[in-house]
Design a protein around this motif. Sequence first.
Motif, mmCIF file in Angstrom:
data_model
loop_
_atom_site.group_PDB
_atom_site.id
_atom_site.type_symbol
_atom_site.label_atom_id
_atom_site.label_comp_id
_atom_site.label_asym_id
_atom_site.label_seq_id
_atom_site.Cartn_x
_atom_site.Cartn_y
_atom_site.Cartn_z
ATOM 1 N N CYS A 42 101.656 64.590 17.096
ATOM 2 C CA CYS A 42 102.058 65.886 17.601
ATOM 3 C C CYS A 42 103.488 65.601 18.372
ATOM 4 C CB CYS A 42 101.190 66.551 18.499
ATOM 5 S SG CYS A 42 99.601 67.013 17.688
ATOM 6 N N PHE A 43 103.516 64.404 18.837
ATOM 7 C CA PHE A 43 104.850 64.002 19.693
ATOM 8 C C PHE A 43 105.326 62.605 19.578
ATOM 9 C CE2 PHE A 43 102.072 66.836 22.420
ATOM 10 C CZ PHE A 43 102.809 67.996 22.633
ATOM 11 N N GLU A 44 106.246 62.195 20.136
ATOM 12 C CA GLU A 44 106.993 61.009 19.876
ATOM 13 C C GLU A 44 106.590 60.352 21.194
ATOM 14 O OE1 GLU A 44 111.065 60.663 19.188
ATOM 15 O OE2 GLU A 44 111.199 62.081 17.675
ATOM 16 N N SER A 45 106.728 59.006 21.294
ATOM 17 C CA SER A 45 106.596 58.483 22.308
ATOM 18 C C SER A 45 107.403 58.851 23.720
ATOM 19 C CB SER A 45 107.202 56.898 22.365
ATOM 20 O OG SER A 45 107.192 56.006 23.339
ATOM 21 N N ILE A 46 106.766 58.949 24.510
ATOM 22 C CA ILE A 46 107.394 59.257 25.977
ATOM 23 C C ILE A 46 108.424 58.304 26.247
ATOM 24 C CG2 ILE A 46 105.346 60.546 26.935
ATOM 25 C CD1 ILE A 46 105.025 58.247 28.748
#
Length: 177
Positions: free
Chosen positions: A13-17
Amino acid sequence: MLEEKESFSWGECFESICNSALIPQVIDDFDADHPVHEFQAYWDGLADGDMPDNTQFSPVHVKSCLRWLMIFKETELGEEFDFQLTLLGTSASEMTIHAKQGQFLKEFTENACYQTRKAVMIDAIQAGKPAFARINMASNGEYKTNVMIGMFPFRENGGHKVYVIPCPENKKLRALM
């Protein structure tokens, strides 16, 4: 009969922080249930007006924060210094996607992102008090959230460590992680 737990993977759902710059915040920007409040209260109890020593830290007092915890050690590299990741909790590990214990911050963050993280860590150390930030996350799925981060400086053998608590604002995601 047990309810089936909703499946969630940060990387789907997301890229790496690690690929997004930090935006400075204040503690009041965090919702009341964010784990940074528990860690802040613990840090304040150790600090007694001064930056606490790393030897004072005891994980039994912040058990609910441990899965979010990242610990960075200030390390000299020739004429410069960087922060080496020495501990990575399970939920923090999921959000970083590719960071590994033992790596230096510059090895798993892009340049602009590296600079903002290093600057916030340095600010926390120089001020002798926690610093707070937000990462605006772009979603490629049904979930939406930003990540709120607390950075807590500790003294260690003439140097420093920074304890970092990154955690999504979205309470549902916190529960799934």
